[in-house]
Design a protein around this motif. Structure first.
Motif, PDB file in Angstrom:
ATOM      1  N   GLN A 192       0.841  -1.190   0.000  1.00  0.00           N
ATOM      2  CA  GLN A 192       0.000   0.000   0.000  1.00  0.00           C
ATOM      3  C   GLN A 192       0.879   1.244   0.000  1.00  0.00           C
ATOM      4  O   GLN A 192       1.945   1.262   0.618  1.00  0.00           O
ATOM      5  CB  GLN A 192      -0.913   0.030   1.232  1.00  0.00           C
ATOM      6  CG  GLN A 192      -1.958  -1.063   1.265  1.00  0.00           C
ATOM      7  CD  GLN A 192      -2.925  -0.869   2.425  1.00  0.00           C
ATOM      8  OE1 GLN A 192      -2.919   0.156   3.101  1.00  0.00           O
ATOM      9  NE2 GLN A 192      -3.766  -1.859   2.654  1.00  0.00           N
ATOM     10  N   LYS A 193       0.417   2.272  -0.701  1.00  0.00           N
ATOM     11  CA  LYS A 193       1.096   3.558  -0.690  1.00  0.00           C
ATOM     12  C   LYS A 193       0.083   4.623  -0.316  1.00  0.00           C
ATOM     13  O   LYS A 193      -0.978   4.733  -0.948  1.00  0.00           O
ATOM     14  CB  LYS A 193       1.697   3.882  -2.063  1.00  0.00           C
ATOM     15  CG  LYS A 193       3.019   3.203  -2.318  1.00  0.00           C
ATOM     16  CD  LYS A 193       3.701   3.794  -3.553  1.00  0.00           C
ATOM     17  CE  LYS A 193       5.087   3.178  -3.740  1.00  0.00           C
ATOM     18  NZ  LYS A 193       5.783   3.751  -4.917  1.00  0.00           N
ATOM     19  N   VAL A 194       0.402   5.390   0.720  1.00  0.00           N
ATOM     20  CA  VAL A 194      -0.472   6.479   1.139  1.00  0.00           C
ATOM     21  C   VAL A 194      -0.016   7.747   0.440  1.00  0.00           C
ATOM     22  O   VAL A 194       1.160   8.110   0.486  1.00  0.00           O
ATOM     23  CB  VAL A 194      -0.421   6.663   2.675  1.00  0.00           C
ATOM     24  CG1 VAL A 194      -1.300   7.833   3.092  1.00  0.00           C
ATOM     25  CG2 VAL A 194      -0.860   5.383   3.379  1.00  0.00           C
ATOM     26  N   ILE A 195      -0.930   8.410  -0.248  1.00  0.00           N
ATOM     27  CA  ILE A 195      -0.591   9.631  -0.966  1.00  0.00           C
ATOM     28  C   ILE A 195      -1.542  10.746  -0.555  1.00  0.00           C
ATOM     29  O   ILE A 195      -2.641  10.495  -0.062  1.00  0.00           O
ATOM     30  CB  ILE A 195      -0.663   9.432  -2.496  1.00  0.00           C
ATOM     31  CG1 ILE A 195      -2.087   9.072  -2.920  1.00  0.00           C
ATOM     32  CG2 ILE A 195       0.323   8.378  -2.954  1.00  0.00           C
ATOM     33  CD1 ILE A 195      -2.250   8.991  -4.412  1.00  0.00           C
ATOM     34  N   ASN A 196      -1.112  11.979  -0.740  1.00  0.00           N
ATOM     35  CA  ASN A 196      -1.963  13.124  -0.419  1.00  0.00           C
ATOM     36  C   ASN A 196      -2.081  14.038  -1.629  1.00  0.00           C
ATOM     37  O   ASN A 196      -1.458  13.819  -2.661  1.00  0.00           O
ATOM     38  CB  ASN A 196      -1.413  13.884   0.800  1.00  0.00           C
ATOM     39  CG  ASN A 196       0.016  14.340   0.589  1.00  0.00           C
ATOM     40  OD1 ASN A 196       0.372  14.839  -0.483  1.00  0.00           O
ATOM     41  ND2 ASN A 196       0.858  14.163   1.609  1.00  0.00           N
ATOM     42  N   GLN A 197      -2.884  15.073  -1.480  1.00  0.00           N
ATOM     43  CA  GLN A 197      -3.130  15.972  -2.596  1.00  0.00           C
ATOM     44  C   GLN A 197      -1.865  16.680  -3.058  1.00  0.00           C
ATOM     45  O   GLN A 197      -1.689  16.966  -4.238  1.00  0.00           O
ATOM     46  CB  GLN A 197      -4.199  17.002  -2.210  1.00  0.00           C
ATOM     47  CG  GLN A 197      -4.766  17.791  -3.381  1.00  0.00           C
ATOM     48  CD  GLN A 197      -5.431  16.910  -4.425  1.00  0.00           C
ATOM     49  OE1 GLN A 197      -6.063  15.909  -4.093  1.00  0.00           O
ATOM     50  NE2 GLN A 197      -5.273  17.272  -5.682  1.00  0.00           N
ATOM     51  N   LYS A 198      -0.965  16.957  -2.131  1.00  0.00           N
ATOM     52  CA  LYS A 198       0.284  17.619  -2.503  1.00  0.00           C
ATOM     53  C   LYS A 198       1.108  16.740  -3.436  1.00  0.00           C
ATOM     54  O   LYS A 198       1.796  17.243  -4.329  1.00  0.00           O
ATOM     55  CB  LYS A 198       1.083  17.980  -1.246  1.00  0.00           C
ATOM     56  CG  LYS A 198       0.475  19.108  -0.422  1.00  0.00           C
ATOM     57  CD  LYS A 198       1.367  19.447   0.748  1.00  0.00           C
ATOM     58  CE  LYS A 198       0.786  20.609   1.557  1.00  0.00           C
ATOM     59  NZ  LYS A 198       1.639  20.944   2.715  1.00  0.00           N
ATOM     60  N   ASP A 199       1.062  15.434  -3.198  1.00  0.00           N
ATOM     61  CA  ASP A 199       1.785  14.509  -4.075  1.00  0.00           C
ATOM     62  C   ASP A 199       1.296  14.653  -5.517  1.00  0.00           C
ATOM     63  O   ASP A 199       2.097  14.706  -6.465  1.00  0.00           O
ATOM     64  CB  ASP A 199       1.584  13.060  -3.615  1.00  0.00           C
ATOM     65  CG  ASP A 199       2.228  12.786  -2.259  1.00  0.00           C
ATOM     66  OD1 ASP A 199       3.269  13.411  -1.979  1.00  0.00           O
ATOM     67  OD2 ASP A 199       1.684  11.963  -1.518  1.00  0.00           O
ATOM     68  N   LEU A 200      -0.017  14.726  -5.675  1.00  0.00           N
ATOM     69  CA  LEU A 200      -0.596  14.802  -7.013  1.00  0.00           C
ATOM     70  C   LEU A 200      -0.376  16.173  -7.645  1.00  0.00           C
ATOM     71  O   LEU A 200      -0.149  16.276  -8.853  1.00  0.00           O
ATOM     72  CB  LEU A 200      -2.097  14.489  -6.949  1.00  0.00           C
ATOM     73  CG  LEU A 200      -2.468  13.109  -6.393  1.00  0.00           C
ATOM     74  CD1 LEU A 200      -3.984  12.938  -6.410  1.00  0.00           C
ATOM     75  CD2 LEU A 200      -1.795  12.005  -7.179  1.00  0.00           C
ATOM     76  N   GLU A 201      -0.445  17.221  -6.836  1.00  0.00           N
ATOM     77  CA  GLU A 201      -0.263  18.571  -7.364  1.00  0.00           C
ATOM     78  C   GLU A 201       1.151  18.813  -7.868  1.00  0.00           C
ATOM     79  O   GLU A 201       1.379  19.664  -8.722  1.00  0.00           O
ATOM     80  CB  GLU A 201      -0.616  19.598  -6.288  1.00  0.00           C
ATOM     81  CG  GLU A 201      -2.111  19.654  -5.967  1.00  0.00           C
ATOM     82  CD  GLU A 201      -2.421  20.575  -4.803  1.00  0.00           C
ATOM     83  OE1 GLU A 201      -1.441  21.054  -4.155  1.00  0.00           O
ATOM     84  OE2 GLU A 201      -3.600  20.799  -4.523  1.00  0.00           O
ATOM     85  N   SER A 202       2.096  18.042  -7.338  1.00  0.00           N
ATOM     86  CA  SER A 202       3.492  18.222  -7.753  1.00  0.00           C
ATOM     87  C   SER A 202       3.825  17.492  -9.048  1.00  0.00           C
ATOM     88  O   SER A 202       4.928  17.630  -9.573  1.00  0.00           O
ATOM     89  CB  SER A 202       4.427  17.727  -6.644  1.00  0.00           C
ATOM     90  OG  SER A 202       4.282  16.323  -6.455  1.00  0.00           O
TER      91      SER A 202
END
Length: 292
Positions: A3-13
């Motif tokens: 599993q990988k936990v990601i957040n919105q900042k990850d996607l925005e970058s």
């Protein structure tokens, strides 16, 4: 599965490489993140269950040409499943590669024989991909020219329906043509065989035979015109194979591999004057006889 936990900042970058109403693809180092759109997951919550069911089946397949998800992606804020990650190495889209690397008929045939071999092994596992040449299912290593398959989560697996279908297949269904078949949202292996052969023609002639079948509703002469234009009007065997591939019966063309070879051995490509990038098949009997 990891599993990988990601957040919105990850996607925005990151810059998306593909986006539609269904999902967004992000390139992350040597992998691709497939992130579902929030609206889609609200409308289709069963998609999550389908994904996990299909992942369990795919993990049992031992084939180095099949690329399955390496991790599932979890939203840090909601702790919910939002997509998956697939390790892609240095692979590129097969359609993109073909456009960038125009090739001769022998090399094109080699590509399609590889695809056919992979597809036939998937049929043994009761897997059908009704969007085979769409949505980056097919990838190629530009160095070795080896073909790979990915995105199988969206394919039909056993009695689990496909989530993505080539729009032309839907168009055939809307026009109620006899060359489309569907049973409880499940497709037959014919779909893959038909897609392989029509896209093989497309890469050789730049004419989409599947689109011609769609268009023949109200224009029954369109297929004859196609064969006539591309030097195939006397090849009744080809006509019969195509109609059999598009038939309503659940059949498997066991000799399609041989048939692709026969087309390669019996025809050469010649340019069509006044139409840029267009080529047609021309039968060369002596060439065919010398290879037999």
């Amino acid at each position: 599965m990891k599993q990988k936990v990601i957040n919105q900042k990850d996607l925005e970058s990151m810059k998306p490489i593909y986006r539609d109403s269904f999902k967004t693809q992000y390139q992350v180092s040597d992998s691709i993140w497939e992130i579902y759109q929030t609206g889609f997951l609200k409308e289709m919550p069963y998609a999550k269950i389908l994904d996990f069911q299909k992942m369990q089946i795919l993990k049992q397949i031992e084939d180095d040409k099949i690329i399955i998800p390496s991790s599932i992606l979890i939203d840090e804020k909601t702790n919910q499943y939002i997509g998956y990650e697939t390790d892609m190495k240095d692979l590129i889209s097969f359609p993109t590669f073909c456009k960038q690397n125009p090739s001769n008929l022998d090399i094109i045939t080699n590509y399609y024989l590889q695809i056919l071999s992979i597809i036939e092994s998937l049929h043994q596992e009761e897997i059908v991909i009704p969007s085979l040449f769409w949505d980056n299912h097919l990838l190629i290593d530009s160095d070795t020219e080896e073909i790979y398959l990915t995105n199988l989560i969206h394919a039909q697996i056993n009695d689990l329906p496909a989530m993505i279908v080539d729009p032309k297949i839907y168009l055939l269904q809307q026009k109620h043509l006899p060359n489309f078949y569907r049973d409880n949202h499940l497709f037959h292996p014919n779909v893959n065989q038909a897609l392989i052969l029509t896209h093989y023609f497309y890469d050789c002639t730049h004419v989409d035979l599947l689109a011609s079948f769609c268009y023949q509703y109200g224009h029954p002469e369109i297929i004859y015109r196609f064969f006539s234009t591309f030097g195939l009007k006397d090849e009744k065997n080809l006509t019969n194979v195509l109609y059999e591939l598009f038939s309503t019966r659940k059949i498997h063309i066991e000799h399609l591999h041989t048939y692709l070879q026969l087309i390669r051995d019996s025809y050469e490509l010649t340019a069509v004057e006044a139409v840029p990038q267009l080529k047609k098949f021309t039968k060369v009997k002596n060439k065919a006889l010398s290879r037999s």
